[in-house]
Scaffold this active site. Structure first.
Site, short mmCIF file in Angstrom:
data_model
loop_
_atom_site.label_atom_id
_atom_site.label_comp_id
_atom_site.label_asym_id
_atom_site.label_seq_id
_atom_site.Cartn_x
_atom_site.Cartn_y
_atom_site.Cartn_z
N ILE A 1 -6.82 -5.26 7.19
CA ILE A 1 -6.50 -6.43 6.36
C ILE A 1 -7.09 -6.28 4.94
O ILE A 1 -6.63 -6.93 4.00
CB ILE A 1 -6.93 -7.73 7.09
CG1 ILE A 1 -6.11 -8.94 6.64
CG2 ILE A 1 -8.38 -8.00 6.99
CD1 ILE A 1 -4.86 -9.15 7.42
N SER A 2 -8.11 -5.43 4.80
CA SER A 2 -8.66 -5.08 3.48
C SER A 2 -8.97 -6.28 2.58
O SER A 2 -8.57 -6.31 1.41
CB SER A 2 -7.72 -4.12 2.75
OG SER A 2 -7.62 -2.90 3.43
N LEU B 1 11.86 -19.80 -5.14
CA LEU B 1 10.86 -18.99 -4.42
C LEU B 1 9.54 -19.06 -5.18
O LEU B 1 9.53 -18.96 -6.41
CB LEU B 1 11.31 -17.52 -4.34
CG LEU B 1 10.29 -16.60 -3.66
CD1 LEU B 1 10.67 -16.37 -2.20
CD2 LEU B 1 10.20 -15.24 -4.33
N SER C 1 -7.08 -5.73 -5.99
CA SER C 1 -8.15 -6.37 -5.23
C SER C 1 -9.46 -6.35 -6.03
O SER C 1 -9.60 -5.57 -6.98
CB SER C 1 -8.36 -5.65 -3.90
OG SER C 1 -9.06 -4.44 -4.11
N ARG D 1 -0.07 7.62 -2.87
CA ARG D 1 0.43 8.76 -2.06
C ARG D 1 1.88 9.08 -2.42
O ARG D 1 2.27 10.24 -2.49
CB ARG D 1 0.33 8.42 -0.56
CG ARG D 1 -1.06 8.67 0.00
CD ARG D 1 -1.21 8.05 1.35
NE ARG D 1 -1.35 6.60 1.25
CZ ARG D 1 -1.21 5.75 2.25
NH1 ARG D 1 -0.89 6.21 3.45
NH2 ARG D 1 -1.39 4.47 2.08
N TRP D 2 2.66 8.04 -2.67
CA TRP D 2 4.07 8.24 -3.04
C TRP D 2 4.15 9.11 -4.31
O TRP D 2 4.96 10.03 -4.39
CB TRP D 2 4.72 6.88 -3.28
CG TRP D 2 6.20 6.89 -3.47
CD1 TRP D 2 7.15 6.72 -2.52
CD2 TRP D 2 6.89 7.08 -4.71
NE1 TRP D 2 8.41 6.78 -3.08
CE2 TRP D 2 8.27 7.00 -4.43
CE3 TRP D 2 6.49 7.29 -6.02
CZ2 TRP D 2 9.25 7.13 -5.41
CZ3 TRP D 2 7.46 7.43 -7.00
CH2 TRP D 2 8.82 7.35 -6.70
N HIS E 1 2.58 3.23 -9.07
CA HIS E 1 2.51 1.78 -9.27
C HIS E 1 3.75 1.28 -10.01
O HIS E 1 4.25 0.18 -9.76
CB HIS E 1 1.24 1.40 -10.03
CG HIS E 1 -0.02 1.77 -9.28
ND1 HIS E 1 -0.20 1.48 -7.94
CD2 HIS E 1 -1.17 2.40 -9.68
CE1 HIS E 1 -1.40 1.91 -7.54
NE2 HIS E 1 -1.99 2.49 -8.58
N ASP F 1 0.83 -1.21 0.00
CA ASP F 1 0.00 0.00 0.00
C ASP F 1 0.86 1.26 0.00
O ASP F 1 1.95 1.27 0.59
CB ASP F 1 -0.90 -0.02 1.25
CG ASP F 1 -2.04 0.98 1.14
OD1 ASP F 1 -2.31 1.46 0.02
OD2 ASP F 1 -2.66 1.28 2.16
N GLY F 2 0.35 2.31 -0.65
CA GLY F 2 1.02 3.61 -0.58
C GLY F 2 1.57 4.12 -1.90
O GLY F 2 2.18 5.20 -1.94
N ASN F 3 1.35 3.39 -2.98
CA ASN F 3 1.88 3.83 -4.29
C ASN F 3 1.29 5.17 -4.70
O ASN F 3 1.99 6.05 -5.20
CB ASN F 3 1.52 2.82 -5.38
CG ASN F 3 2.20 1.49 -5.19
OD1 ASN F 3 3.16 1.39 -4.44
ND2 ASN F 3 1.70 0.48 -5.87
N TRP G 1 -11.52 -2.33 -8.85
CA TRP G 1 -12.25 -1.94 -10.08
C TRP G 1 -12.95 -0.61 -9.87
O TRP G 1 -13.28 0.08 -10.84
CB TRP G 1 -13.29 -3.00 -10.45
CG TRP G 1 -12.69 -4.30 -10.88
CD1 TRP G 1 -12.67 -5.46 -10.16
CD2 TRP G 1 -12.03 -4.60 -12.12
NE1 TRP G 1 -12.03 -6.45 -10.86
CE2 TRP G 1 -11.64 -5.96 -12.08
CE3 TRP G 1 -11.74 -3.85 -13.27
CZ2 TRP G 1 -10.96 -6.58 -13.13
CZ3 TRP G 1 -11.06 -4.48 -14.31
CH2 TRP G 1 -10.69 -5.82 -14.24
C1 FPP Z 1 -2.05 0.12 -3.29
O1 FPP Z 1 -1.53 1.42 -3.22
C2 FPP Z 1 -1.45 -0.56 -4.42
C3 FPP Z 1 -2.14 -1.11 -5.44
C4 FPP Z 1 -3.60 -1.10 -5.55
C5 FPP Z 1 -1.42 -1.73 -6.54
C6 FPP Z 1 -0.24 -2.53 -6.13
C7 FPP Z 1 0.56 -2.80 -7.31
C8 FPP Z 1 1.92 -2.78 -7.35
C9 FPP Z 1 2.80 -2.57 -6.20
C10 FPP Z 1 2.63 -2.97 -8.57
C11 FPP Z 1 2.62 -4.38 -8.98
C12 FPP Z 1 1.58 -4.41 -9.95
C13 FPP Z 1 1.43 -5.27 -10.88
C14 FPP Z 1 0.48 -4.85 -11.89
C15 FPP Z 1 2.17 -6.55 -10.93
P1 FPP Z 1 -2.55 2.61 -3.35
O2 FPP Z 1 -2.64 2.97 -4.80
O3 FPP Z 1 -3.83 2.28 -2.70
O4 FPP Z 1 -1.80 3.75 -2.58
P2 FPP Z 1 -2.47 4.90 -1.71
O5 FPP Z 1 -3.04 4.24 -0.49
O6 FPP Z 1 -1.30 5.77 -1.40
O7 FPP Z 1 -3.49 5.57 -2.57
#
Ligand code: FPP
Length: 247
Positions: free
Chosen positions: A188-189, A131, A65, A24-25, A37, A20-22, A69
């Site tokens: 846990i979402s 792995l 998840s 916001r990053w 992402h 989680d956090g892509n 969608w």
């Molecule tokens: C949640 O962060 C992250 C996701 C919904 C996507 C996770 C995907 C990756 C790490 C890349 C790998 C992906 C593939 C396609 C293999 P968020 O977007 O909810 O972050 P936020 O909470 O900061 O908004």
């Protein structure tokens, strides 16, 4: 003299991660969420290598998840594109590194090209044994429980904890020892609801693209400090550890 000090918990056999956090990053850097992402894929690549180097046998990650969608259309299509591009780019290295890739989730909701990419990646890596990387994509814990129950009902099998567990998507693997969630949220979402029954939970404030080896090692150190009791008392666990050391 026997020592009552618990043997340190080994490296977790199975780690699962809510990455989680892509978003916001990316937003903090004035970038579109999809850029977060993309950097998330880099963090995943690093994490896979580091887990393999530390002796982790199974890594399960939550990439998309059932509820994702509902995100803006361009983010959903960006994630689908990213998956296809990432697979074509990453699979040759995964093969070299001995990583066996498997996708876990509802495939019927995915496009033909995404499905073809998943099948190709699984076939290219199926004989690897170093792995196991389970990527949960279009996955939800409730969906997993429901599909397991449906399969048992279709086969006319009795529903027990053992039969339901075996019919889950990852029923052929031990449950995760450690579940890590990055990004500062503590929930846990809808991830691995059934399998999380006895997992140790670890929450990191790091946003997923920043999750580096130091952060992974902090999670592993926290795991080593946990006492896994599975409903027993501390005294029972200590007695068992003593008898194992004496044997
Ligand atoms: C949640 O962060 C992250 C996701 C919904 C996507 C996770 C995907 C990756 C790490 C890349 C790998 C992906 C593939 C396609 C293999 P968020 O977007 O909810 O972050 P936020 O909470 O900061 O908004």
């Amino acid at each position: 003299m026997k020592s009552s000090v618990l043997a340190p918990a080994p490296v977790p056999h199975h780690i699962a991660i809510v990455m989680d956090g892509n978003g916001r990053w990316a937003t903090r850097r004035f970038l579109p969420r999809v850029a977060g992402h993309k950097f998330g894929v880099d963090a995943l690549r690093r994490c896979v290598r580091s887990c393999a180097a530390r002796g982790v046998a199974v890594l399960t990650v939550f990439a998309f998840s059932s509820e994702n969608w509902n995100r803006p259309r361009e983010e959903v299509s960006g994630l689908m594109e990213l998956l296809v591009v990432a697979l074509s780019r990453e699979v040759p290295q995964l093969v070299k590194d001995g990583v066996c890739l498997r996708f876990v989730g509802e495939r019927s909701g995915l496009s033909a090209s995404v499905n073809a990419g998943l099948v190709r990646a699984e076939e290219s890596t199926e004989s690897n044994t170093r792995l196991r990387l389970n990527v949960c994509f279009n996955y939800g814990g409730r969906w997993d429980i429901a599909q397991a129950a449906r399969r048992l009902a279709e086969r006319g099998e009795e529903i027990t904890e053992a039969s339901l567990g075996a019919a889950m998507q990852m029923g052929d693997f031990p449950d995760p020892d450690l579940i890590i969630r990055t990004g500062g949220e503590q929930r846990i979402s809808n991830f691995l609801l059934w399998q999380a029954a006895y997992s140790e939970l670890y929450f990191s404030d790091k946003l997923w693209p920043d999750f580096d080896d130091e952060a992974l090692d902090s999670a592993l150190a926290a795991f080593r400090r946990r006492e896994r009791r599975y409903g027993k008392t501390s005294e029972q666990i200590l007695a068992r550890s003593d008898s194992q050391q004496a044997a």
